[in-house]
Write an enzyme that holds these catalytic residues in place. Structure first.
Site, mmCIF file in Angstrom:
data_model
loop_
_atom_site.group_PDB
_atom_site.id
_atom_site.type_symbol
_atom_site.label_atom_id
_atom_site.label_comp_id
_atom_site.label_asym_id
_atom_site.label_seq_id
_atom_site.Cartn_x
_atom_site.Cartn_y
_atom_site.Cartn_z
ATOM 1 N N ALA A 161 0.929 -0.889 -0.090
ATOM 2 C CA ALA A 161 -0.134 -0.072 0.281
ATOM 3 C C ALA A 161 0.609 1.002 -0.163
ATOM 4 O O ALA A 161 0.699 2.579 -1.006
ATOM 5 C CB ALA A 161 -1.120 -0.160 0.850
ATOM 6 N N TYR A 162 1.821 1.165 0.908
ATOM 7 C CA TYR A 162 3.067 2.503 0.725
ATOM 8 C C TYR A 162 3.083 2.092 -0.623
ATOM 9 O O TYR A 162 3.393 3.814 -1.249
ATOM 10 C CB TYR A 162 3.334 1.997 2.405
ATOM 11 C CG TYR A 162 4.801 3.198 2.263
ATOM 12 C CD1 TYR A 162 4.285 4.495 2.984
ATOM 13 C CD2 TYR A 162 5.905 3.244 1.562
ATOM 14 C CE1 TYR A 162 5.164 5.927 3.376
ATOM 15 C CE2 TYR A 162 6.477 4.977 2.165
ATOM 16 C CZ TYR A 162 6.026 5.935 3.010
ATOM 17 O OH TYR A 162 7.013 6.602 3.289
ATOM 18 N N ALA A 163 4.206 1.652 -1.001
ATOM 19 C CA ALA A 163 4.823 1.967 -2.570
ATOM 20 C C ALA A 163 3.907 1.792 -3.337
ATOM 21 O O ALA A 163 4.178 3.221 -4.222
ATOM 22 C CB ALA A 163 5.177 0.139 -2.576
#
Length: 257
Positions: A161-163
């Site tokens: 999700a962060y990427a």
């Protein structure tokens, strides 16, 4: 080289910066740097804690707090109207706030995916959209600075999700620049490398992973929040007038390795 020349190039006197994530870490250092360069600062916070506000006022600048929860779209959409009701004109937007969730991708909860994408990407879009309109409709010039990541370029491990959110920040930055730079609004991003902040506590505490990271950083050290002060002032100032749609790496040489 005269101080007048440097003030013309890098000074922010008379400017107002709206900042998310300014209460700690990288965001706090960048907020204080913009204040030291002459800008007044509006801090978007989830509460009315005035610790950073007082630090900004201590360097002789005005500081304001707008309380808004970054995970709530309605509250984020209210930020610029609140600022306008205060009689303030925004010249600089710095989107620094972000969250992180770590899980193996096969087990990554949908609710955590939604939470990360909301704060790290959708909130960034809403504030860019609203501040961009605020500046352009007033016929003024402005600067927008988003915070990306090494994972704008790399996939990472257990952080899909962060990427995805930080990859989106880069493309959003470029898309908005394409529309707005001709109208006087430069849109850029800063991509931090491995920085010793609380977001990276899990990595720092893992002796194997921490060693692997250190071995790859050509600068041979983790970054610190102070390493972002110059980049923030540069992208907010007249010194970067012909720079837009760029992702500035502040990573100790990591991506060049």
């Amino acid at each position: 080289m005269s101080n007048t020349y440097l003030d013309t190039l890098f000074g922010l006197k008379g400017k107002v910066a709206l900042i998310t994530g300014g209460s700690r870490g990288i965001g706090k250092n960048m907020a204080l740097a913009l204040a030291q360069a002459g800008a007044d600062v509006i801090l978007v916070q989830r509460n009315d804690s005035d610790a950073v506000k007082k630090e900004i006022e201590a360097v002789g600048r005005k500081a304001y707090i707008v309380v808004a929860e970054l995970s709530d779209r309605a509250q984020i959409a209210s930020v610029v109207p609140q600022v306008e009701k205060m009689g303030l004109q925004i010249d600089i937007l710095l989107n620094c706030a972000g969250i992180q969730k770590r899980h193996p991708s096969t087990e990554f909860p949908t609710e955590d995916w939604d939470a990360v994408l909301q704060v790290n990407l959708t909130t960034v879009f809403i504030l860019c959209r609203d501040v961009g309109k605020h500046i352009i409709s007033a016929g003024r010039k402005g600067k927008i600075i988003n915070v990306a990541s090494l994972l704008t370029f790399q996939g990472g491990v257990t952080v899909p999700a962060y990427a995805a959110s930080k990859g989106g920040v880069a493309q959003l930055t470029k898309a908005l620049s394409n529309e707005w730079v001709s109208k006087g609004v430069n849109v850029n991003a800063i991509a931090p490398g491995y920085i010793a902040t609380d977001m990276n506590e899990a990595l720092i505490a893992d002796p194997t992973r921490s060693r692997q990271i250190m071995e790859r950083i050509p600068a041979q050290r983790w970054g610190s929040p102070a390493d972002f002060e110059g980049a923030a002032v540069f992208l907010a100032s007249n010194a970067s007038q012909y720079i837009s749609g760029e992702i500035m790496l502040v990573d100790g040489g990591w991506m060049a390795r």
